[in-house]
Design an enzyme around this catalytic site. Structure first.
Site, mmCIF file in Angstrom:
data_model
loop_
_atom_site.group_PDB
_atom_site.id
_atom_site.type_symbol
_atom_site.label_atom_id
_atom_site.label_comp_id
_atom_site.label_asym_id
_atom_site.label_seq_id
_atom_site.Cartn_x
_atom_site.Cartn_y
_atom_site.Cartn_z
ATOM 1 N N PHE A 114 0.850 -1.185 0.000
ATOM 2 C CA PHE A 114 0.000 0.000 0.000
ATOM 3 C C PHE A 114 0.886 1.236 0.000
ATOM 4 O O PHE A 114 2.111 1.137 0.172
ATOM 5 C CB PHE A 114 -0.936 -0.005 1.231
ATOM 6 C CG PHE A 114 -2.382 0.166 0.863
ATOM 7 C CD1 PHE A 114 -3.081 1.315 1.191
ATOM 8 C CD2 PHE A 114 -3.065 -0.844 0.176
ATOM 9 C CE1 PHE A 114 -4.420 1.469 0.858
ATOM 10 C CE2 PHE A 114 -4.395 -0.698 -0.162
ATOM 11 C CZ PHE A 114 -5.083 0.458 0.178
ATOM 12 N N GLN A 227 -7.202 15.368 3.073
ATOM 13 C CA GLN A 227 -6.601 14.452 2.110
ATOM 14 C C GLN A 227 -7.389 14.365 0.816
ATOM 15 O O GLN A 227 -8.588 14.092 0.816
ATOM 16 C CB GLN A 227 -6.506 13.049 2.708
ATOM 17 C CG GLN A 227 -5.785 12.078 1.758
ATOM 18 C CD GLN A 227 -5.408 10.784 2.448
ATOM 19 O OE1 GLN A 227 -6.242 9.911 2.626
ATOM 20 N NE2 GLN A 227 -4.161 10.667 2.837
ATOM 21 N N HIS A 229 -7.558 12.151 -2.260
ATOM 22 C CA HIS A 229 -7.158 10.813 -2.693
ATOM 23 C C HIS A 229 -6.810 10.862 -4.174
ATOM 24 O O HIS A 229 -7.560 11.451 -4.961
ATOM 25 C CB HIS A 229 -8.311 9.841 -2.448
ATOM 26 C CG HIS A 229 -7.924 8.395 -2.582
ATOM 27 N ND1 HIS A 229 -7.608 7.822 -3.805
ATOM 28 C CD2 HIS A 229 -7.794 7.409 -1.663
ATOM 29 C CE1 HIS A 229 -7.301 6.542 -3.607
ATOM 30 N NE2 HIS A 229 -7.418 6.270 -2.326
ATOM 31 N N LEU A 239 -14.696 6.750 -5.159
ATOM 32 C CA LEU A 239 -13.332 6.299 -4.912
ATOM 33 C C LEU A 239 -12.958 5.014 -5.650
ATOM 34 O O LEU A 239 -13.737 4.082 -5.729
ATOM 35 C CB LEU A 239 -13.181 6.036 -3.408
ATOM 36 C CG LEU A 239 -11.861 5.429 -2.932
ATOM 37 C CD1 LEU A 239 -10.749 6.452 -3.034
ATOM 38 C CD2 LEU A 239 -11.993 4.928 -1.512
ATOM 39 N N GLU A 242 -6.706 2.554 -3.477
ATOM 40 C CA GLU A 242 -5.247 2.550 -3.613
ATOM 41 C C GLU A 242 -4.749 1.131 -3.841
ATOM 42 O O GLU A 242 -3.644 0.922 -4.347
ATOM 43 C CB GLU A 242 -4.648 3.116 -2.334
ATOM 44 C CG GLU A 242 -3.157 3.302 -2.345
ATOM 45 C CD GLU A 242 -2.723 4.286 -1.277
ATOM 46 O OE1 GLU A 242 -2.887 5.494 -1.514
ATOM 47 O OE2 GLU A 242 -2.250 3.849 -0.219
ATOM 48 N N ARG A 273 -0.116 9.733 -0.320
ATOM 49 C CA ARG A 273 -1.233 10.231 -1.118
ATOM 50 C C ARG A 273 -1.113 11.700 -1.492
ATOM 51 O O ARG A 273 -1.474 12.081 -2.599
ATOM 52 C CB ARG A 273 -2.548 10.003 -0.369
ATOM 53 C CG ARG A 273 -2.977 8.567 -0.422
ATOM 54 C CD ARG A 273 -4.229 8.339 0.339
ATOM 55 N NE ARG A 273 -4.604 6.925 0.271
ATOM 56 C CZ ARG A 273 -5.623 6.395 0.904
ATOM 57 N NH1 ARG A 273 -6.388 7.158 1.665
ATOM 58 N NH2 ARG A 273 -5.890 5.117 0.797
ATOM 59 N N HIS A 337 -11.206 13.321 0.238
ATOM 60 C CA HIS A 337 -11.472 11.970 0.714
ATOM 61 C C HIS A 337 -11.510 11.842 2.229
ATOM 62 O O HIS A 337 -12.340 11.117 2.778
ATOM 63 C CB HIS A 337 -10.388 11.060 0.141
ATOM 64 C CG HIS A 337 -10.468 9.640 0.588
ATOM 65 N ND1 HIS A 337 -11.571 8.852 0.351
ATOM 66 C CD2 HIS A 337 -9.575 8.852 1.259
ATOM 67 C CE1 HIS A 337 -11.359 7.656 0.848
ATOM 68 N NE2 HIS A 337 -10.167 7.621 1.404
ATOM 69 N N ARG A 372 -2.424 11.012 5.876
ATOM 70 C CA ARG A 372 -2.665 9.658 6.370
ATOM 71 C C ARG A 372 -2.219 8.650 5.310
ATOM 72 O O ARG A 372 -2.504 8.800 4.119
ATOM 73 C CB ARG A 372 -4.148 9.474 6.674
ATOM 74 C CG ARG A 372 -4.511 8.052 7.028
ATOM 75 C CD ARG A 372 -5.954 7.936 7.441
ATOM 76 N NE ARG A 372 -6.914 8.035 6.353
ATOM 77 C CZ ARG A 372 -7.122 7.120 5.419
ATOM 78 N NH1 ARG A 372 -6.391 6.014 5.404
ATOM 79 N NH2 ARG A 372 -8.039 7.312 4.498
#
Lengths: 557, 299, 314
Positions: A114, A227, A229, A239, A242, A273, A337, A372
């Site tokens: 990730f 954030q 995304h 969305l 990821e 991100r 996001h 994050r």
């Protein structure tokens, strides 16, 4: 009158995890949620949940460092340490509860890579990890017979002499207002994505938890950290996980180039991100986008793999855009996001107001700091959901219970009536949309003083216009019209707090990137911003970031 | 065009009038066909719930037999159609699975190569013979009559196994045929619902209620008869209608249930006996009389 | 372009006003039914009550009937329902009482879920680390865990229409999820409970749930799989299991179905009340020449028998 020792507002992952812990401890606890628990937005998390597994040689320090670096060194390192240390147990506990995590060839929990991490330590269920976890936590709540006020809307947090003593809420089915006394309240209401337009967030993510706490005098910390995304659908903002990039998907510009090699030569598509979003936005702004989008290319992963491991992505692509991910790249762009900012808490979920706790996206411990990492939110919810329940229960043991207060209930009743009585004029939806579009423009992937000022001014204008927002529905049953006005009220406050934070932080860090101040300034700004409500506006204070083992260095991916 | 005819078990057993009327109508239309005498029951979904592979193997065997005859399969039962369509889709999507089944069939020298097409008479009439050609065989115009269509679950779901994308006209094929006779198709909410037969022997009360709801509604809407392309539906809608009637406040329904070929046969001016209309539980006297009194068809 | 929606309204505070209301909205090729309904709610009529949240087909809030069929409206494009732009009718989900407009009472739905004990019940020693299970087993469950409990299957279930006691496709699919979880230690008990009335044998195999499920959960397929599992577990004393066994025996012997024997076997030869109850039907059938006295056979029943033996032996 309703009363409990602990009242948990919000039935997403953090709220349900807290309720399960409370039930296990035999505490008189209840959950209150404006939707059925299963409908909570935790179900939209797709890619996975991080945990360093020490029995596989993945030391917790590695995850902690990745998280702290990902946060651009704004995270409080003691909190991160705690989360990283407890992560392994949290995952095993989830698996024991029944989550159908994917497996490796030895039958152990399987992992994928990730963002912001070189080690594959993200545990997952296809592309529906959030939904799979939420279902299990709900099942456990059913098993433990947790009391849920289902489809009740909290509109007021009761603070008496600076101490939290419960809430007032509307039963959405009957329209009746009730007081629920609680010795401790845990705010687990999630994010406030609807303050932005577009956003990946559900329509219910209106942040009244943040608004309620803000009005109760609790500071909101690092609200400028919003954030965006990297992979969301244009228009709807839906969305795409990821996990696609974690499993090897590419980001391509109009020239078919994997442009991330320029911006993050080491981590490429799996940089943090904020870095990826800024890279994409730069490509788009410099004319190398495709109709204002970037291409996410999964073709080389093969159809079988996509359908088995990323099934939900394929469903979204086919249903919402008519694209088959095995045949064609899909246009995406950065989209709002998540809010790293939130109600300031300590590592046990406690806020500055006795009796008021917070956990999950609503809270800011801070473990995510300025940005994050993907798959850390699911971890955050279960770790701090549990911890806040323990702390709240402990506190409740010796806390006072206040009794019914008719006058207070009547006042809230009148507040509702005043909203209902407003003559037909403006509609909540239109004002919300205006707010949302202005916030994306003003506090976006890139921002500067002018854009922040513009957003701040617009929020002020909308605040003056708010008294003209009226409802069509004067009825009692399922009056979502009325709810939307109250939600808007709190959203305007949250938006104002975000603008205040963005204005205050005179540097770029994490997701807060100012083109007029593009550098990180550790000397002056290795600090949290704390926005306190002050009349119609706010005042901003700062607090130090807790540094334990990791000295802040330049952040390169 | 020739067909490998697959009448199914019930057309011959519990509703022999279906086979009789189907043959009469197909003869009149000059549809050349040869029965696949060695074919087994499709399993009707019951066998499949016990062992799906077994059900698939029996159906693939039927497909292979038809393939050897070199012609498409024609069914006269919604359930046979649906079960076969689903089986065909399963094996065509999974070559390994088909190979396993072919291994079993190899013993009797059969192999399914995946080319068999399966069509209900309902679709054959609309898609291949065509309404115009069909109407040439009509001697009566059934204006003044109204028929309530009742498809039967297996010929409308799942829609992606039944070729509805390529042939959207299938969704309203029964209404098309009803209207081709000059009659009115009575829109009813039970049209694509379940007749209840699959649970008849398990939960009779629910099955009876379904019959009562669907036939009762059609009767209330003024239908002279219900028309169905599925003999299993017929068994329940006709055979258990007396019991179902007791569920209604009036205690009555009296809605005759016609097999699709019987309706067409009436338009073709055939005699009731030719169409097995004396074999129904719910009397068909009234609808026969009305059809007889209908005007001659104008060519 | 324009699209008209005909929406069912019901206000419990003013029940007499129930009926359809039409709204016309501006739409494009990609506008979904939910987009259109939100436009109505936000710009035209804030009194319209409906549940919706994620807009991305994962929260399960927005199942309702569109032109008579249950759909998740956030992922349903207007032009897929009405390619020619004809008016679209929106009703609340079926088989559940209406609270207001498009909002239905979901309590019976959740109660039925709870009735199947929808949580893992492991037995024996709990390992320190994770249970060791195969990826195949977990991936198989993803198909069922894809269920977002939207209620579309329940809305259109033809059995629930006549029998509100039926557990229903959603609860049964959820039950399957636990029956098939290798970590659960109560498979036999679960199957035993599902074998009872209103359980797996009450499904009429109409495929409505399969057709309307927005997540390809295939509830009916799971119910059928559980029927097989109950029989394998030794629960053979239901009309349903006898029915299935009799069917199989008949086809194995004759290549075709022997309906008379099937009826008798399913009820149970010595089930006098049932036999008496069915007598009138049987007699009527006999009198009309519909009673197949002698079972008919396919032309080569021994070949069919061989297929049975080969596959059942696997």
């Amino acid at each position: 009158m309703y009363q409990h020792d602990v009242l948990i507002i919000g039935a997403g992952l953090a709220g349900l995890r807290a309720s399960v812990e409370a039930a296990r401890m035999g505490v008189d606890a209840a959950v209150i949620s404006k939707v059925h628990p299963i409908r909570s937005h935790s179900n939209a998390a797709q890619g996975g949940i991080n945990a360093p597994m020490t029995d596989r040689g993945d030391e917790w320090e590695g995850h902690a460092l990745d998280t702290i670096k990902g946060s651009d060194y704004l995270a409080d390192q003691d909190a991160v340490e705690l989360m990283s240390r407890e992560a392994g147990d949290a995952i095993i506990e989830l698996e024991h509860m029944g989550v159908i995590f994917s497996r490796n060839e030895n039958g152990q929990l399987g992992t994928r890579r990730f963002g912001g991490q070189k080690v594959a330590r993200t545990f997952y269920v296809g592309a529906i990890t959030g939904s799979a976890m939420l279902q299990v936590l709900y099942e456990q709540a059913v098993k433990l017979d947790v009391n849920v006020y289902e489809e009740w809307f909290v509109s007021h947090l009761i603070i008496e002499d600076g101490v939290c003593h419960g809430v007032m809420a509307m039963n959405i089915h009957t329209g009746e207002l009730h007081m629920i006394r609680a010795k401790a309240v845990i705010m687990a209401t999630g994010g406030a994505g609807r303050v932005f337009e577009p956003s990946t967030n559900a329509l219910i993510c209106t942040g009244e938890g943040l608004g309620l706490a803000y009005r109760a005098g609790v500071p909101l910390m690092d609200m400028e950290m919003i954030q965006y995304h990297p992979t969301t659908l244009a228009g709807s903002g839906i969305l795409l996980s990821e996990a696609a990039r974690g499993e090897g998907a590419y980001l391509l510009n109009a020239e078919g180039d994997r442009f991330m090699k320029t911006y993050a030569p080491d981590y490429l598509e799996l940089a943090s991100r904020d870095v990826v979003s800024r890279s994409e936005q730069t490509e788009i702004n410099e004319g190398r986008g495709i109709d204002g989008n970037i291409h996410l290319d999964l073709r080389h992963l093969g159809r079988t793999f996509i359908e088995e491991r990323l099934g939900y992505l394929q469903e979204v692509a086919l249903e919402f855009v008519g694209i088959d991910l095995a045949e064609s790249p899909i246009p995406i762009r950065p989209g709002m996001h998540y809010i790293m900012g939130g109600i300031k808490t300590d590592v046990n979920g406690a806020t500055e107001v006795p009796g008021l706790y917070a956990a999950g996206e609503t809270a800011n411990v801070s473990v995510h700091g300025g940005n994050r990492l993907g798959a850390n939110s699911l971890l955050d919810t279960v770790v701090f959901g549990r911890r806040s329940a323990i702390a709240a229960a402990e506190y409740a043991k010796s806390a006072e219970r206040h009794s019914a207060d008719e006058a207070m209930l009547n006042a809230e009743q009148q507040r509702y009536q005043a909203l209902l009585d407003r003559p037909a004029d403006l509609r909540a939806g239109a004002v919300r949309r205006d707010m949302g579009e202005s916030m994306v423009a003003g506090v976006g992937v890139f921002r500067d003083q002018d854009s922040i000022d513009a957003a701040t001014a617009r929020m002020k204008e909308l605040r003056t216009v708010f008294p003209r927002v009226a409802v069509d529905n004067k009825g009692k049953v399922f009056n979502t019209d009325l709810m939307s006005v109250i939600e808007l009220d709190y959203m305007l406050d949250v938006a104002q707090a975000i603008c205040a934070g963005a204005n205050a932080r005179k540097e770029s860090r994490g997701a807060h990137f100012r083109t007029d101040m593009p550098n990180r300034d550790d000397k002056n700004w290795l600090k949290h911003t704390l926005v306190y409500k002050d009349g119609e506006g706010s005042r901003v204070e700062t607090s130090d970031v807790t540094i334990t083992n990791w000295t802040p260095v330049e952040r390169v991916y | 065009m020739k067909y490998a005819f697959y009448p199914g078990c019930v057309a011959r057993g519990g509703t022999p009038e279906l086979l009789v009327s189907a043959n009469a109508v197909m003869d009149r239309l000059g549809i050349e066909r040869e029965e696949i005498v060695s074919a087994a029951c499709t399993g009707a979904g019951v066998l499949q719930e016990r062992n799906q592979k077994l059900g698939d193997a029996l159906n693939v065997r039927t497909f292979a037999l038809a393939e050897r005859m070199g012609v498409p399969i024609m069914t006269i039962c919604s359930t046979c159609q649906g079960v076969m369509s689903q089986a065909n889709r399963r094996v065509l999507r999974d070559p390994e699975y088909l190979a396993e089944i072919n291994e079993v069939l190899a013993e009797e020298g059969l192999e399914y190569k995946g080319t068999t097409v399966i069509k209900h008479l309902l679709w054959v009439l609309v898609e291949e013979i065509g309404i115009e050609e069909l109407q040439k065989t009509f001697t009566k115009e059934l204006s003044g009559l109204s028929f309530a269509p009742f498809y039967g679950c297996y010929i409308v779901r799942p829609s992606d196994a039944l070729g509805f994308d390529e042939h959207p006209e299938r969704e309203t094929s029964l209404e098309t045929l009803i209207e081709s006779t000059g009659a009115v198709a009575v829109e009813n909410s039970g049209k694509t619902q379940c007749c209840g037969l699959p649970i008849l022997l398990i939960n009779q009360s629910n099955a009876i209620q379904m019959v009562s709801n669907h036939t009762g509604e059609a009767k209330d809407l003024g239908a002279d008869a219900m028309v169905t392309p599925c003999p299993l539906c017929h068994l329940n809608l006709d055979g258990y209608q007396p019991k179902a009637a007791k569920r209604r406040p009036s205690g009555k329904i009296d809605l005759p249930i016609l097999h699709l070929p019987q309706m067409l046969g009436l338009a073709m001016g055939m005699q009731p006996k030719e169409l097995g209309l004396q074999r129904h539980i719910i009397s068909t006297k009234d609808v026969i009389a009305k059809a007889a009194a209908a005007p001659m068809a104008v060519s | 372009m324009e699209q008209t929606l005909r929406v069912k309204r019901f206000d419990p505070e003013n029940p007499g006003s129930a009926g359809y209301q039409e709204y016309t909205v501006e739409v494009t090729d990609t506008t979904t039914v939910l987009d259109a309904l939100l436009t109505v709610r936000e710009e035209m009529d804030g009194s319209l009550a409906m549940r919706c949240s994620c807009r991305a087909s994962i929260c399960g809030s927005c199942a309702m009937r569109v032109d008579g069929q249950a759909k998740l409206v956030c992922k349903t494009r207007l032009n897929s329902v009405s390619p020619d732009g004809a008016t679209i009718t929106i009703d609340p989900a079926g088989n559940m009482p209406v609270i207001k407009d498009l909002v239905v009472e979901f309590k019976p739905f959740w109660d039925k879920m709870k009735a199947v004990k929808p949580y893992l019940q492991p037995e024996g020693v709990i390992p320190d680390a994770e249970y060791l299970v195969s990826d195949e087993d977990m991936v198989h469950l993803v198909g069922v865990v894809n269920c977002i409990q939207c209620g579309a299957c329940v809305s259109d279930c033809t059995v629930l229409e006549v029998d509100p006691n039926f557990l229903g496709p959603a609860a049964l699919a959820k039950a399957y999820r636990f029956v098939k979880d290798p970590r659960d230690g109560h498979q036999k008990d679960r199957l035993g409970a599902l074998n009872e009335s209103s359980g797996v044998w009450d499904c009429t195999r109409c495929m409505q749930c399969v057709e309307v499920c927005p997540k390809d959960v295939n509830p009916m397929g799971r119910i059928m799989a559980m029927r097989d599992m109950t029989m394998e577990s030794g629960f053979n004393n239901t009309a349903g299991s006898r029915h299935t066994e009799s069917f199989a025996k008949s086809v194995k012997k004759n290549g075709r179905l022997d309906e008379t024997k099937l009826a008798v076997d399913s009820m149970g030869m010595f089930n006098i009340p049932a036999m008496l109850d069915s007598a009138p039907v049987g007699i009527r059938a006999m009198m009309k020449g519909k009673f197949p006295w002698k079972a008919h056979k396919s032309s080569e029943p021994e070949k069919v028998k061989r297929v049975f033996e080969k596959i059942e032996g696997e």
